[in-house]
Design an enzyme around this catalytic site. Structure first.
Site, PDB file in Angstrom:
ATOM      1  N   ASP A 172      65.070 -24.055  -4.745  1.00 47.28           N
ATOM      2  CA  ASP A 172      65.365 -24.968  -3.628  1.00 47.28           C
ATOM      3  C   ASP A 172      66.841 -25.356  -3.683  1.00 47.28           C
ATOM      4  O   ASP A 172      67.185 -26.464  -4.073  1.00 47.28           O
ATOM      5  CB  ASP A 172      64.454 -26.200  -3.744  1.00 47.28           C
ATOM      6  CG  ASP A 172      64.732 -27.247  -2.672  1.00 47.28           C
ATOM      7  OD1 ASP A 172      65.362 -26.917  -1.648  1.00 47.28           O
ATOM      8  OD2 ASP A 172      64.320 -28.406  -2.863  1.00 47.28           O
TER       9      ASP A 172
ATOM     10  N   GLY B 147      57.226 -34.329  -5.996  1.00 45.54           N
ATOM     11  CA  GLY B 147      58.187 -34.544  -7.083  1.00 45.54           C
ATOM     12  C   GLY B 147      57.869 -35.804  -7.850  1.00 45.54           C
ATOM     13  O   GLY B 147      57.053 -35.823  -8.772  1.00 45.54           O
ATOM     14  N   ARG B 148      58.505 -36.909  -7.433  1.00 51.92           N
ATOM     15  CA  ARG B 148      58.434 -38.157  -8.194  1.00 51.92           C
ATOM     16  C   ARG B 148      57.026 -38.659  -8.506  1.00 51.92           C
ATOM     17  O   ARG B 148      56.807 -39.152  -9.623  1.00 51.92           O
ATOM     18  CB  ARG B 148      59.271 -39.240  -7.480  1.00 51.92           C
ATOM     19  CG  ARG B 148      60.762 -39.003  -7.668  1.00 51.92           C
ATOM     20  CD  ARG B 148      61.587 -39.760  -6.671  1.00 51.92           C
ATOM     21  NE  ARG B 148      61.480 -39.169  -5.342  1.00 51.92           N
ATOM     22  CZ  ARG B 148      62.150 -39.595  -4.274  1.00 51.92           C
ATOM     23  NH1 ARG B 148      62.976 -40.611  -4.388  1.00 51.92           N
ATOM     24  NH2 ARG B 148      62.006 -38.993  -3.113  1.00 51.92           N
TER      25      ARG B 148
ATOM     26  N   LYS C 270      59.393 -26.033  -8.563  1.00 54.01           N
ATOM     27  CA  LYS C 270      60.561 -25.959  -7.678  1.00 54.01           C
ATOM     28  C   LYS C 270      61.798 -26.411  -8.431  1.00 54.01           C
ATOM     29  O   LYS C 270      61.818 -27.497  -9.006  1.00 54.01           O
ATOM     30  CB  LYS C 270      60.324 -26.856  -6.457  1.00 54.01           C
ATOM     31  CG  LYS C 270      61.465 -26.834  -5.457  1.00 54.01           C
ATOM     32  CD  LYS C 270      61.116 -27.587  -4.197  1.00 54.01           C
ATOM     33  CE  LYS C 270      61.399 -29.061  -4.266  1.00 54.01           C
ATOM     34  NZ  LYS C 270      62.807 -29.423  -4.474  1.00 54.01           N
TER      35      LYS C 270
ATOM     36  N   ASP D  66      62.828 -32.395 -10.267  1.00 49.73           N
ATOM     37  CA  ASP D  66      64.112 -33.017  -9.952  1.00 49.73           C
ATOM     38  C   ASP D  66      64.657 -33.774 -11.156  1.00 49.73           C
ATOM     39  O   ASP D  66      64.707 -35.009 -11.177  1.00 49.73           O
ATOM     40  CB  ASP D  66      63.958 -33.924  -8.724  1.00 49.73           C
ATOM     41  CG  ASP D  66      63.797 -33.107  -7.456  1.00 49.73           C
ATOM     42  OD1 ASP D  66      64.285 -31.961  -7.424  1.00 49.73           O
ATOM     43  OD2 ASP D  66      63.195 -33.605  -6.493  1.00 49.73           O
TER      44      ASP D  66
ATOM     45  N   THR E 107      62.821 -34.408   5.396  1.00 49.01           N
ATOM     46  CA  THR E 107      61.730 -35.375   5.575  1.00 49.01           C
ATOM     47  C   THR E 107      62.168 -36.821   5.301  1.00 49.01           C
ATOM     48  O   THR E 107      61.408 -37.759   5.532  1.00 49.01           O
ATOM     49  CB  THR E 107      60.546 -35.030   4.648  1.00 49.01           C
ATOM     50  OG1 THR E 107      61.056 -34.721   3.349  1.00 49.01           O
ATOM     51  CG2 THR E 107      59.783 -33.844   5.168  1.00 49.01           C
TER      52      THR E 107
ATOM     53  N   HIS F 236      73.455 -22.972   2.735  1.00 46.92           N
ATOM     54  CA  HIS F 236      73.989 -23.248   4.078  1.00 46.92           C
ATOM     55  C   HIS F 236      75.468 -22.859   4.041  1.00 46.92           C
ATOM     56  O   HIS F 236      76.312 -23.631   3.598  1.00 46.92           O
ATOM     57  CB  HIS F 236      73.843 -24.744   4.398  1.00 46.92           C
ATOM     58  CG  HIS F 236      74.147 -25.089   5.818  1.00 46.92           C
ATOM     59  ND1 HIS F 236      73.795 -26.298   6.386  1.00 46.92           N
ATOM     60  CD2 HIS F 236      74.764 -24.398   6.801  1.00 46.92           C
ATOM     61  CE1 HIS F 236      74.175 -26.327   7.650  1.00 46.92           C
ATOM     62  NE2 HIS F 236      74.782 -25.186   7.911  1.00 46.92           N
ATOM     63  N   ASP F 237      75.740 -21.624   4.481  1.00 48.47           N
ATOM     64  CA  ASP F 237      77.116 -21.137   4.374  1.00 48.47           C
ATOM     65  C   ASP F 237      77.261 -19.975   5.348  1.00 48.47           C
ATOM     66  O   ASP F 237      76.341 -19.694   6.119  1.00 48.47           O
ATOM     67  CB  ASP F 237      77.377 -20.690   2.920  1.00 48.47           C
ATOM     68  CG  ASP F 237      78.830 -20.884   2.499  1.00 48.47           C
ATOM     69  OD1 ASP F 237      79.722 -20.538   3.309  1.00 48.47           O
ATOM     70  OD2 ASP F 237      79.067 -21.353   1.380  1.00 48.47           O
TER      71      ASP F 237
ATOM     72  N   PRO G 114      77.175 -16.150   6.723  1.00 44.06           N
ATOM     73  CA  PRO G 114      76.133 -15.157   6.422  1.00 44.06           C
ATOM     74  C   PRO G 114      76.405 -14.349   5.160  1.00 44.06           C
ATOM     75  O   PRO G 114      75.510 -14.150   4.329  1.00 44.06           O
ATOM     76  CB  PRO G 114      76.126 -14.262   7.670  1.00 44.06           C
ATOM     77  CG  PRO G 114      76.561 -15.178   8.764  1.00 44.06           C
ATOM     78  CD  PRO G 114      77.584 -16.103   8.145  1.00 44.06           C
ATOM     79  N   ASN G 115      77.625 -13.898   4.958  1.00 46.96           N
ATOM     80  CA  ASN G 115      77.926 -13.059   3.802  1.00 46.96           C
ATOM     81  C   ASN G 115      77.632 -13.781   2.485  1.00 46.96           C
ATOM     82  O   ASN G 115      77.041 -13.214   1.563  1.00 46.96           O
ATOM     83  CB  ASN G 115      79.401 -12.635   3.872  1.00 46.96           C
ATOM     84  CG  ASN G 115      79.795 -11.771   2.700  1.00 46.96           C
ATOM     85  OD1 ASN G 115      79.256 -10.677   2.519  1.00 46.96           O
ATOM     86  ND2 ASN G 115      80.709 -12.265   1.874  1.00 46.96           N
TER      87      ASN G 115
ATOM     88  N   LYS H 249      68.741 -24.795  -0.965  1.00 48.33           N
ATOM     89  CA  LYS H 249      69.055 -25.065   0.464  1.00 48.33           C
ATOM     90  C   LYS H 249      70.402 -24.469   0.863  1.00 48.33           C
ATOM     91  O   LYS H 249      71.325 -25.193   1.250  1.00 48.33           O
ATOM     92  CB  LYS H 249      69.048 -26.565   0.737  1.00 48.33           C
ATOM     93  CG  LYS H 249      67.697 -27.219   0.547  1.00 48.33           C
ATOM     94  CD  LYS H 249      67.711 -28.661   1.022  1.00 48.33           C
ATOM     95  CE  LYS H 249      66.405 -29.367   0.768  1.00 48.33           C
ATOM     96  NZ  LYS H 249      66.065 -29.568  -0.666  1.00 48.33           N
TER      97      LYS H 249
END
Ligand code: C5P
Length: 237
Positions: free
Chosen positions: A59, A214-215, A32, A10, A123, A63-64, A66-67, A61
């Site tokens: 990563d 990560g951190r 990642k 990150d 999380t 989110h849109d 389907p196409n 993520k």
């Protein structure tokens, strides 16, 4: 255990990423790339990571509709990503389209199928935050399990969830369903914004397939030493 540890890069500091990749060469199986690392390095970095022994988890993520997600996932697959995620709340059709697109890209390019994962509930969200943000009657754990089952029906390989939800997901989706858990904090590290957390050992004992850290690694004074301590803890679990 190195193949079950995913280090979250990150940062957009390409020098630091290059340094981490060479210092953690063959020590860590996975890197990642979130939006920061991805915008700094792009897909051209995938083969460089591979040369250092790191598989790549994209990563972003997705989110849109389907196409759009299908195209995004197809593109990442074609360029050699080994793990790709999307929000399971993007819906059944979106996940199905992503799966088909990854299959098409692997067939066209003669490359292996990446693992496709659905993100359940982040999380960083606890029960109170969940009620406030989603107003759902179902409750957080049930929502996680519901989304995991939806992802499985749509043909995804697994989910991203908190270590605290592994048991109910395993019950609902079985042992072959991949569970990747962020929200990992060794006892010696700060929790930061993560809420539903466990130690590396506890996540492995609960049967996480992969843990994301990560951190505690990338912000450690000595990231190599931090990685080795986490790997030791995982081995002891
Ligand atoms: O620094 P830390 O160990 O908290 O990093 C966890 C990583 O896992 C971050 O890159 C974060 O974006 C990611 N992640 C998460 N929760 C999810 C999905 C991904 O914390 N549900």
């Amino acid at each position: 255990m190195k193949n079950r540890l995913i280090v979250a890069l990150d940062t957009d500091d390409d020098e630091k990423i290059g340094w981490l990749s060479s210092r953690l060469r063959d020590t860590v199986g996975w890197f990642k790339m979130g939006f920061q690392a991805f915008s700094a390095l792009g897909m051209e970095a995938f083969p460089r990571f591979e040369q250092n022994g790191h598989k790549v988890f994209v990563d972003l993520k997705f989110h849109d509709i389907p196409n759009t997600v299908a195209r995004d996932v197809g593109m990442m697959t074609k360029h050699g990503a080994h793990m790709i995620n999307m929000h399971a709340s993007g819906g059944f059709e979106m996940m199905q389209a992503a799966r088909k697109s990854a299959e098409d890209a692997t067939a066209e390019n003669g490359i292996p199928m990446p693992m496709l994962l659905g993100v359940t509930v982040l999380t960083s969200i606890d029960e109170t935050g969940f009620q406030r943000s989603f107003g759902s009657e179902r409750g957080l754990t049930k929502q996680v399990v519901y989304l995991a089952q939806l992802a499985q029906e749509a043909g995804l390989s697994g989910v991203v969830a908190s270590p605290l939800e592994i048991e109910p997901i395993r019950k609902a989706c079985g042992d072959d369903f991949v569970i990747v858990t962020p929200g990992i904090r060794p006892k010696w590290s700060k929790s930061g914004d993560q809420r539903r957390i466990t130690t590396p050992a506890a996540a492995i004992q609960r049967s996480a397939d992969y843990i994301v850290v990560g951190r505690p690694i990338i912000e450690a004074a000595d990231p190599v030493e931090a990685t080795e301590m986490i790997l030791e803890e995982m081995k002891g679990a």
